[in-house]
Design a protein around this motif. Structure first.
Motif: not given
Length: 158
Positions: A82-90
């Motif tokens: 599921m693609i539900a994360q924008q990028g990888m870092k805060t």
């Protein structure tokens, strides 16, 4: 009405009869290599392979926030990327999790679960590297899956 069942254990070893979909959150950059995906890759090669192909061919497909990919890994188990994360870092835009994308993904997962007559299995999605809060994820699960009478199991790894 069903409720979320919390289990101590490993989400890659789903504890239920019948078809099962193990769902997890992926980023929209094509990165796969930290967090729960490592446990998936240790058990099955296909979910990572399919995710990387999906990302590589993104100009010709639906690879974007809110999209899902159902990957069969054996006769009764499927993995839901599921693609539900924008990028990888805060960063300046906050944590990577996108709650609206989680909701869109789980709505699509519900359709697949109904087709396959499958239960849903997951770690506390979006709450690890994606930086999400379970108190925001849990109501989304209730609204998208529990309301449709789909069995949901959440695993807390020992």
């Amino acid at each position: 009405m069903k409720t979320i069942k919390y289990i101590k254990g490993d989400a890659t070893l789903p504890q239920a009869k019948g078809n099962k979909i193990i769902v997890h959150v992926c980023n929209n950059l094509g990165g796969w290599g930290k967090g729960f995906v490592l446990a998936i890759s240790k058990k099955w090669a296909e979910p990572e392979k399919r995710y990387r192909e999906w990302h590589r061919n993104r100009a010709k497909n639906d690879f974007e926030l809110g999209a899902i990919q159902i990957v069969p890994v054996n006769d009764y188990i499927y993995v839901g990327n599921m693609i539900a994360q924008q990028g990888m870092k805060t960063g300046s835009n906050g944590v990577p999790i996108r709650y609206n994308a989680v909701k869109t993904c789980l709505e699509k997962i519900a359709v697949e679960a109904e087709k396959l007559q499958a239960s849903i299995h997951m770690p506390r999605i979006g709450c690890g590297l994606a930086g999400g809060k379970w108190e925001k994820i849990e109501p989304i699960i209730k609204e998208t899956l529990i309301q449709k009478d789909i069995e949901v199991f959440v695993y807390d790894f020992n």
